[in-house]
Design a protein around this motif. Sequence first.
Motif, PDB file in Angstrom:
ATOM      1  N   ASP A   1       5.256   8.009 -10.352  1.00  0.00           N
ATOM      2  CA  ASP A   1       4.933   9.387 -10.826  1.00  0.00           C
ATOM      3  C   ASP A   1       4.740   9.231 -12.283  1.00  0.00           C
ATOM      4  N   ASP A   2       3.414   9.467 -12.754  1.00  0.00           N
ATOM      5  CA  ASP A   2       3.238   9.211 -14.142  1.00  0.00           C
ATOM      6  C   ASP A   2       3.978  10.531 -14.896  1.00  0.00           C
ATOM      7  N   LYS A   3       4.261  11.858 -14.404  1.00  0.00           N
ATOM      8  CA  LYS A   3       4.755  12.806 -14.987  1.00  0.00           C
ATOM      9  C   LYS A   3       6.430  12.660 -15.309  1.00  0.00           C
TER      10      LYS A   3
ATOM     11  N   LEU B   1       9.089  -0.544   1.313  1.00  0.00           N
ATOM     12  CA  LEU B   1       9.462  -0.528   2.858  1.00  0.00           C
ATOM     13  C   LEU B   1       9.522   0.985   3.116  1.00  0.00           C
ATOM     14  N   PRO B   2       9.487   1.292   4.651  1.00  0.00           N
ATOM     15  CA  PRO B   2       9.624   2.490   5.269  1.00  0.00           C
ATOM     16  C   PRO B   2      10.815   3.350   4.761  1.00  0.00           C
ATOM     17  N   HIS B   3      10.868   4.432   4.893  1.00  0.00           N
ATOM     18  CA  HIS B   3      12.225   5.347   4.808  1.00  0.00           C
ATOM     19  C   HIS B   3      13.050   4.759   5.700  1.00  0.00           C
TER      20      HIS B   3
ATOM     21  N   LYS C   1       0.753  -1.170  -0.223  1.00  0.00           N
ATOM     22  CA  LYS C   1      -0.030   0.011   0.095  1.00  0.00           C
ATOM     23  C   LYS C   1       0.765   1.237   0.065  1.00  0.00           C
ATOM     24  N   LEU C   2       2.298   0.886   0.303  1.00  0.00           N
ATOM     25  CA  LEU C   2       3.084   2.239   0.271  1.00  0.00           C
ATOM     26  C   LEU C   2       3.131   2.783  -1.052  1.00  0.00           C
ATOM     27  N   GLN C   3       3.292   4.079  -1.510  1.00  0.00           N
ATOM     28  CA  GLN C   3       3.613   4.494  -2.780  1.00  0.00           C
ATOM     29  C   GLN C   3       4.651   5.410  -2.787  1.00  0.00           C
TER      30      GLN C   3
END
Length: 669
Positions: free
Chosen positions: A366-368, A408-410, A359-361
């Motif tokens: 990033d489409d741009k 994974l988290p930062h 669920k992390l994004q």
Amino acid sequence: MRLFLCEKPSQGKDIARVLGATQRGTGCYTGAGIGVTWCIGHLVEAVPPEAYDDRFKIWSIEHLPIIPSVWRVAVKEKTAPQYKVVEALLAQSSELVIATDADREGEMIAREVLELCGYRGPIQRLWLSALNEASIRKALGCLRPAAETERLYHSALARSRADWLIGMNMTRLFTVLGRRSGHGGVLSVGRVQTPTLRLVVDRDRAIESFVPSAFWTIEVELTFQKQVFLAQWIPPASGADAAGRCIRQVVAQQALHSLQRSSEAQVIDVQTQRVREAPPLPFDLSTLQQVCSSKLGLDVQQTLEVAQSLYETHKATTYPRTDTGYLPENMLAEAATVMEALIASDPSVQALIQTTDIKLQSRAWDDKRVTAHHGIIPTLEPFRIQGLTATELAVYKLIRSHYLAQFLPHHEYDRTCVQLSCSDCALEANGTRIVQQGWHSVFIDQVVTLEDSELSVQALPALCVHASCSLHQVKIKPQKTKPPRSFTQGELIKAMKGIAKMVTDPRLKQTLKDTTGIGTEATRASVISGLLNRGYLYKKGRSVHASESAFTIIDSVPAAIADPATTAIWEQAFDMIENGQMTLDGFITKQTQWINQLVEHYRTTTLALHSTSGPVCPLCGASMRMRTGKHGGFWSCTRYPECLGVLPKAQPTSNTRRRTRRRPPSSDR
């Protein structure tokens, strides 16, 4: 018949299987109303000058410039049988689908064949990022109109014709000029190869001319509450250079004596900053080549071949020749499927994958920032990991790790900087404390990212202002500045890609985008390999160096052709053609005018060859050139490293030939 035109036999086999074209023929697969064939790379190629006119068989300045009025291509002799297969199938086809690689070169490979065969039927485009069955079926469900990708073909033609104009004309021009000056070989000039060579020549010269400067550091060992840590002396501005290094020995010695007479240091300031480090992006090809060069010792061409094998043969990863590490946002929904495929392929990663959160994004989605392709990631389907070679497995694990890191988290840590005072001397101690391992857990025993933190591993005690620390040991360290490092192939790729950062001209710096490079993801490895094969570069360990011929070329050719900024601006022009902001004809007209000016400007130039008139090598009889080592100048064989002949420096020779260089005409791009 609906015909699918692929780039390679392996692609054709994969697509034919999905389409149900199971009947194997010569150079093709067929089924009910379906045909699949391939080009085996380029089936046709631009013809050489002598194909336009027999008089061009003789290399003469009087024949220059050579500018085709109508550009011609011819069937390559080695692949002529496959061309005949494609030509026959096209004659039977009522509809065509271009299924070559989804990039400029892939578009050109297909469309040049269609032009030569005179195909005029309807055309669609299959745009693939992976060759597993699910990806092929998905792409087949959304075929693009051919008009959407036609400008890719024009952009590739612009690149090809610019290469031809510069390569054919400038190579002939400077080879003939070189022969007049006594150089017996070909002086090969190329739009991308020559600026790349310039990067290495400039770096080698910077290393050779480097004069080290002395400086001094002082390391102090301190203790607080029985915990030992290290601090560095901070020299006063009056004794330091711009980088903060102490360049006056007397100042360092005074500080050393002062510190040795002390027993305590007082804490005067403590600053702690919480740092949150985002995961590295999935790989683009250049970054993968840099990491594999640094960590695995692979040549850039080897990395490309392995990545291509993971994509084509094993169906383990997506399309490798990509210029971005970003991913389309809608692909986040496929993460669960990818994770299942990873476990099915390699059950040993199950425990690690259970720690991820799909669920992390991360910033990667990033489409741009996505171009025609996306970052290199694992595919949606399992594959037989046991079929990988050791090198393929190592590269695959790098790609997989960078994908898993997105979930994974930062990585978080506290960075602490402590200022201390001791006998009027300023000291500084730095340390870190990991708060959350985060995505770093993916890289245990495997340092793979180019975004590694440059952190001290020192853990500091719980210091506070006014705390007293016991001083145990003081060491002074005489040091010298180091020359620039020689290029490795990976670092050369990085320099080619990020050439805009190396441009000093303010006007050009404004023109060039930060992302502008020389060459493309698909061509940089072959450029470096070509320079090695021609003997302009040679390898020494993991580094690459310029040969004697390389110095001759760079010293001879027009500055604009050797300038990486010029080629980077051309790359921008190719992008403009692709985006419809410039026409192919307009670009070639300007390049033709510039080539005319260059030929006229240099037609009567006398080259001063880089090779010296120094002594003859005692080992092989070749000429020698003056080099500078740590003990001063010496004569080195021009065939180094093949020949290791050296002689001590003697009296200066009379090699004082110089060439007065007139300012060449600039390219109106």
